[in-house]
Structure formats: C-alpha cells, structure tokens
Design a protein around this motif. Structure first.
Motif, PDB file in Angstrom:
ATOM      1  N   VAL A 120       0.827  -1.204   0.000  1.00 16.04           N
ATOM      2  CA  VAL A 120       0.000   0.000   0.000  1.00 16.04           C
ATOM      3  C   VAL A 120       0.863   1.256   0.000  1.00 16.04           C
ATOM      4  N   GLU A 121       2.018   1.154   0.580  1.00 12.78           N
ATOM      5  CA  GLU A 121       2.900   2.309   0.683  1.00 12.78           C
ATOM      6  C   GLU A 121       3.685   2.559  -0.597  1.00 12.78           C
ATOM      7  N   THR A 122       3.437   1.791  -1.628  1.00  9.01           N
ATOM      8  CA  THR A 122       4.169   1.945  -2.876  1.00  9.01           C
ATOM      9  C   THR A 122       3.234   2.418  -3.986  1.00  9.01           C
ATOM     10  N   ASP A 123       3.835   2.882  -5.063  1.00  6.60           N
ATOM     11  CA  ASP A 123       3.049   3.339  -6.215  1.00  6.60           C
ATOM     12  C   ASP A 123       2.468   2.185  -7.021  1.00  6.60           C
ATOM     13  N   ASP A 124       2.984   0.991  -6.808  1.00  6.54           N
ATOM     14  CA  ASP A 124       2.513  -0.161  -7.587  1.00  6.54           C
ATOM     15  C   ASP A 124       1.677  -1.118  -6.734  1.00  6.54           C
ATOM     16  N   GLU A 151      -5.590 -12.644 -13.488  1.00  6.75           N
ATOM     17  CA  GLU A 151      -4.561 -12.538 -14.518  1.00  6.75           C
ATOM     18  C   GLU A 151      -4.953 -11.514 -15.587  1.00  6.75           C
ATOM     19  N   GLU A 152      -6.209 -11.516 -15.992  1.00  4.10           N
ATOM     20  CA  GLU A 152      -6.691 -10.552 -16.981  1.00  4.10           C
ATOM     21  C   GLU A 152      -6.564  -9.119 -16.460  1.00  4.10           C
ATOM     22  N   GLU A 153      -6.909  -8.921 -15.209  1.00  6.91           N
ATOM     23  CA  GLU A 153      -6.782  -7.588 -14.609  1.00  6.91           C
ATOM     24  C   GLU A 153      -5.318  -7.189 -14.494  1.00  6.91           C
ATOM     25  N   TYR A 154      -4.478  -8.124 -14.138  1.00  8.00           N
ATOM     26  CA  TYR A 154      -3.043  -7.861 -14.052  1.00  8.00           C
ATOM     27  C   TYR A 154      -2.512  -7.404 -15.410  1.00  8.00           C
ATOM     28  N   LEU A 160      -2.290  -7.795  -6.885  1.00  6.28           N
ATOM     29  CA  LEU A 160      -2.691  -8.798  -7.873  1.00  6.28           C
ATOM     30  C   LEU A 160      -1.699  -9.952  -7.925  1.00  6.28           C
ATOM     31  N   GLU A 161      -0.413  -9.661  -7.767  1.00  8.21           N
ATOM     32  CA  GLU A 161       0.588 -10.727  -7.754  1.00  8.21           C
ATOM     33  C   GLU A 161       0.394 -11.649  -6.552  1.00  8.21           C
ATOM     34  N   ILE A 162       0.096 -11.051  -5.404  1.00  5.79           N
ATOM     35  CA  ILE A 162      -0.167 -11.857  -4.212  1.00  5.79           C
ATOM     36  C   ILE A 162      -1.414 -12.719  -4.439  1.00  5.79           C
ATOM     37  N   ALA A 163      -2.447 -12.120  -5.029  1.00  4.24           N
ATOM     38  CA  ALA A 163      -3.685 -12.862  -5.295  1.00  4.24           C
ATOM     39  C   ALA A 163      -3.446 -13.995  -6.286  1.00  4.24           C
ATOM     40  N   LEU A 164      -2.651 -13.730  -7.326  1.00  5.29           N
ATOM     41  CA  LEU A 164      -2.330 -14.785  -8.294  1.00  5.29           C
ATOM     42  C   LEU A 164      -1.589 -15.931  -7.616  1.00  5.29           C
ATOM     43  N   SER A 165      -0.656 -15.587  -6.775  1.00  4.96           N
ATOM     44  CA  SER A 165       0.106 -16.611  -6.063  1.00  4.96           C
ATOM     45  C   SER A 165      -0.814 -17.445  -5.170  1.00  4.96           C
TER      46      SER A 165
END
Length: 158
Positions: A86-90, A141-144, A96-101
């Motif tokens: 949350v503290e980052t710009d990305d 993945e599509e949203e990513y 989404l990467e955490i959710a994909l994992s």
C-alpha cells in the motif's frame, strides 16, 4: 466422515476465508476503480466458497460459525505483504501478484485433493473448488495484464 476429510475441509474453510479477508482488504487499499471492483467481487466469492465447505463440515470443533467471521490478518504474513504494498506506487500490481500466487496455491492443492478424495460428495466439492479457483485465476490474470499494459511485465503466470 473420516478424520482426513475433516482435516481437509477445515483447511479449505480456513484458506477460503483467508482469501476472502485478503481480497476484502485489497479492495479497500487499491486505488484503481476496476481493480477495486474485482477484489470486492472476489471477496464475496471467496466467502461463499468458505461457506460451501463449512456446510459439508460436520465436526464438533466448529459448532459456531466463528471460522467464517474471524479475521486472519494477524495470523498470516501475506497480509503484511499487502500492507507494505500500500505504501508503494505499484500497490495494484503487488496486490494482484499476491492474489495470483494464492490462487495458484489453491489450484495446486485442490488438484491434489480432487484426485485423492474418494467419497463422491467431498470429491465433487474439491473439483468445484478447483474450477472456481481456475476461473478466479483467469480474472486476476486478466486484470493484471490490463494494468501492466500490452507489453506485460516480468511476472509469469501458470
């Protein structure tokens, strides 16, 4: 129902509820409107998944619905990763990467259980969970990819 079935149902309830908590938190923390909507939808779906396993579970340990309503944020480092993102710009990319994992882990686990469990009622539940996890993986993945643009990024998907 045998001990093995009780254990894997308990595990499934916990994991689906943890996924719900993660997606709910992610929906409140990301700023992209579409990503926020997707995490909110996924949170609702994950809660229904947990409830579907809870209905199958008849063990006395869960005489109440505490497992469905307890928050797991303090018990899992995945939430720390999200809060740091949350503290980052990305933050959207990282969430989404955490959710994909997490979905990849569910796909792998439910694949094993769908092959291992012999009782038809429970096996069908894990096959359904596997199908739902695959669909959710595709949505994430599509949203990513949407966020990362046509060029993609270093993240590789399964």
């Amino acid at each position: 129902m045998g001990h093995f079935i009780e254990e894997i149902l308990r595990e499934a309830i916990y994991n689906e509820k943890k996924s719900h908590d993660f997606c709910h938190l992610a929906a409140t923390l990301v700023t992209d409107k579409r990503t926020k909507e997707i995490f909110s939808q996924l949170a609702d779906e994950e809660f229904e998944h947990a409830r579907s396993f809870f209905v199958l579970y008849t063990g006395s340990e869960f005489a109440s619905t505490d497992l469905l309503y307890k928050h797991h944020r303090s018990e899992d480092p995945i939430f720390d990763q999200l809060l740091q993102a949350v503290e980052t710009d990305d933050r959207e990319r990282r969430a989404l990467e955490i959710a994909l994992s997490g979905e990849k882990w569910c796909i792998d686990r439910y694949s094993v259980l769908a092959r291992t469990v012999r009782e038809p009622k429970y096996r069908a539940a894990f096959i359904e969970a596997l199908d739902r996890s695959r669909m959710q993986y595709e949505v994430i993945e599509e949203e990513y990819r949407r966020l990362m643009g046509a060029a993609g990024s270093a993240w590789t998907t399964a």
